[in-house]
Write a protein that holds these residues in place. Structure first.
Motif, short mmCIF file in Angstrom:
data_model
loop_
_atom_site.label_atom_id
_atom_site.label_comp_id
_atom_site.label_asym_id
_atom_site.label_seq_id
_atom_site.Cartn_x
_atom_site.Cartn_y
_atom_site.Cartn_z
N UNK A 90 2.03 1.47 6.84
CA UNK A 90 2.68 2.77 6.95
C UNK A 90 4.12 2.55 7.41
N UNK A 91 5.01 3.52 7.15
CA UNK A 91 6.39 3.39 7.63
C UNK A 91 6.44 3.30 9.16
N UNK A 92 7.53 2.80 9.70
CA UNK A 92 7.67 2.71 11.14
C UNK A 92 7.73 4.11 11.74
N UNK A 110 0.84 -2.54 9.65
CA UNK A 110 2.17 -3.07 9.41
C UNK A 110 2.94 -2.07 8.58
N UNK A 111 4.03 -2.51 8.03
CA UNK A 111 4.83 -1.63 7.18
C UNK A 111 4.52 -1.89 5.72
N UNK A 112 4.31 -3.16 5.36
CA UNK A 112 4.04 -3.53 3.97
C UNK A 112 2.72 -4.28 3.88
N UNK A 124 -6.83 -3.05 1.54
CA UNK A 124 -5.62 -2.33 1.92
C UNK A 124 -5.77 -0.84 1.65
N UNK A 125 -5.49 -0.03 2.67
CA UNK A 125 -5.47 1.43 2.53
C UNK A 125 -4.01 1.87 2.59
N UNK A 126 -3.34 1.73 1.45
CA UNK A 126 -1.90 2.01 1.40
C UNK A 126 -1.67 3.51 1.27
N UNK A 127 -0.40 3.91 1.26
CA UNK A 127 -0.06 5.32 1.14
C UNK A 127 -0.38 5.87 -0.25
N UNK A 181 9.53 2.67 -1.08
CA UNK A 181 8.44 3.65 -0.95
C UNK A 181 7.60 3.36 0.28
N UNK A 182 7.18 2.10 0.44
CA UNK A 182 6.28 1.75 1.53
C UNK A 182 6.94 1.86 2.90
#
Length: 579
Positions: free
Chosen positions: A45-47, A221-223, A239-242, A367-368
């Motif tokens: 996720x983003x910071x 993390x961010x990425x 991975x559970x990305x956005x 994006x990430x």
């Protein structure tokens, strides 16, 4: 508004709850983690989106402790599910934050990892006095405790500690790794990526790859760094990305959560402006608000819409990439600043080592990291890698503002910094055609993309000119393009901020470029004359007259390859009848 006592900068769940801070219930995340089939879960996720607070929350809920931690979770969603309570304070927990590991070079990475591993072991020092370790294990434990561990011992530290804890407690362990990718981002900046990846890979692998002592592992993390680097051989990490719908609301605030926060702060009437400034992120199919910015907004009594996230986020690897790829991606960046949508294939796994060599990686990273919103569209046959094609745009005004500042800094540098910007401004205010031509040519030489001949050549130069002039938007002019005025549509117009100041209307023409061959003077003169005649005949200056601009400069610009010619004159004072 009534300021709320919100947890600005507080990432420790216990300190937040015991301190009576305002809290938006995200404990459903605990349920999601426990119910998820994978043994190891990664949440990029983003910071500033609550990752560390959620990891701290997991720790306090799952960790075995002699204290009763029920008061910390009293009244929260997680306590209403009996399945969750079966896991409450049941596991030994290993918790690490790799944001403490600095990777300027391999030596610094090793030294700071050695210190972090000691910090991981410290809460479990009771193993030294409980007779839980063999002499050999005790010696290894003390090497870490006394900061004498070599790289081999650091590489097996998680495996060793999880084995010790499992044997002592009779329960498999939970491993929580916050900011797992922080050392990798820093290593990219300092050109020490390969060495850092090797060190961090060995450290993580020992804890989460084929570890019989592991109950659950969670990384944030961010990425999501791709398999060929940090996760090589780790097939058990999901991975559970956005881009996925699972756990979409666990990080950041939903619309309903934000409305409640504003009601509690007596600021419900500000919701629409808060939405424009701080919403727009798309996680799965959920529209998400930036939690850091929303909390900062309600932390004050006066209504102030500021760039909270942008202000607190330091220049990072994303901004390094923007600078690296700016000239090659120039048209796309400028379209985004003009609030247009671009389409790109987006990956949720990033090959950081390729980021400076492969342009397509830039969009996925932006994006990430939260700079762009990605809305998936149908996959198309031409997407050879099977990556989802996404519509990209800025999520909100706050992020657009940060990106605009990056853009303007680069544009200012391209025309010679502040002095060059002042010269550009003066050339336009005075209608100085000769100086403007020099500035345009100088900047064209910096943009390698203008060596090519795109399909729509005039639009290509239009984008360039608009990008250059946007640096003046907050200073002197309102910059507009393709607007209606008089009997047609002008190319570019610079409208003064107040009546009585100069205004500019510009018409662009393009002559074909053939290698190093320059168009003849006759062709250039004819194109310049045609552009000025078009401005005059179609009365493009009419809007500037109505706005009270004085004087009005009509400027013709002719481009060919990386050459530019400019001719300027003052518009006549006549006016059209009111429309």
């Amino acid at each position: 508004m009534r300021p709320l006592d919100v947890p600005i900068g507080v990432s420790d769940f216990k300190a937040l709850r015991e301190g009576g801070k305002y809290y938006v219930d995200k404990t459903e995340f605990i349920s999601d983690v426990l119910r998820a089939p994978p043994q190891v879960l990664l949440f990029p996720r983003p910071r500033r989106f609550g990752k560390s607070l959620n990891m701290s929350m997991l720790k306090y809920f799952l960790e075995r402790s002699s204290e009763d931690r029920r008061p910390l979770f009293e009244g929260l969603a997680v306590m209403r599910d009996q399945d969750n309570l079966a896991h409450f304070q049941q596991y030994p927990v290993i918790y690490t934050r790799l944001g403490t590991v600095w990777a300027g070079d391999r030596v610094e990475a090793r030294e700071t990892l050695r210190e972090e591993v000691r910090r991981i072991y410290e809460p479990h020092a009771y193993l030294l006095t409980e007779g839980a370790l063999t002499p050999h294990e005790r010696a290894r434990f003390l090497e870490i405790f006394e900061r004498r561990a070599d790289e081999a011992l650091l590489g097996s530290a998680l495996d060793d500690l999880s084995r010790f804890l499992h044997r002592y407690h009779g329960k498999r362990v939970v491993i929580l790794v916050d900011e797992y990718d922080a050392p990798l981002h820093l290593s990219q900046v300092h050109k020490s990526f390969a060495e850092t990846v090797e060190l961090i890979r060995k450290f993580l692998h020992s804890g989460i790859k084929d570890n019989p002592h592991l109950f659950k592992g969670v990384l944030t993390g961010i990425l999501r760094v791709s398999n060929e680097s940090i996760f090589s051989g780790l097939n058990n990490v999901v991975t559970y990305s956005i881009l996925r719908s699972e756990c979409a609301t666990s990080f950041g605030f939903t619309e309903e959560e934000t409305k409640k926060i504003l009601r509690d702060a007596d600021g419900h009437d500000q919701f629409e402006r808060v939405r424009i400034w701080y919403q727009g992120y798309l996680f799965g199919e959920q529209s998400i608000f930036n939690p850091w910015s929303v909390l900062n907004f309600v932390h004050q009594s006066d209504v102030r819409f500021l760039n909270y996230w942008a202000r607190e986020s330091p220049s990072d690897f994303s901004e390094e990439l923007i600078a690296r790829w700016f000239t090659q991606c120039y048209e796309d960046f400028e379209k985004l600043l003009r609030e247009e949508v671009i389409e790109k294939p987006i990956q949720d796994h990033i090959a950081l080592r390729d980021a400076t060599n492969h342009q397509e990686t830039v969009w996925s990273i932006l994006v990430m990291t939260g700079y762009l919103r990605a809305e998936a569209v149908d996959q198309r046959e031409e997407d050879e890698d099977g990556e989802p094609l996404c519509k990209l745009s800025f999520p909100n005004r706050e992020v657009r503002g940060r990106f605009t500042r990056i853009f303007k800094r680069w544009m200012e540098a391209g025309i010679g910094g502040k002095p060059g910007l002042a010269e550009l401004e003066l050339s336009l205010l005075e209608g100085n055609a000769e100086r403007l031509a020099v500035l345009l040519e100088g900047f064209l030489l910096k943009l390698s993309s203008y060596d090519r001949a795109p399909k729509d050549v005039e639009a290509h130069y239009h984008v360039f000119l608009m990008g250059m002039l946007v640096t003046l938007e907050e200073r002197v002019f309102q910059v507009k393009s393709n607007g209606e005025s008089g009997h047609g549509r002008y190319d570019v117009m610079l409208i003064p901020k107040r009546p009585g100041l100069p205004g500019v209307v510009m018409e662009l023409k393009v002559l074909p470029a053939s290698g190093s061959k320059v168009p003849s003077k006759a062709k250039v003169d004819a194109a310049l004359d045609a552009a000025l005649l078009q401005i005059e005949t179609l009365e493009y200056a009419q809007e500037l007259r109505e706005r009270g601009a004085k004087p009005i400069h009509e400027i013709a610009v002719v481009f060919s390859g990386k050459r530019a010619w400019v001719r300027s004159r003052r518009a006549s004072p006549r006016r059209l009848p009111p429309r």
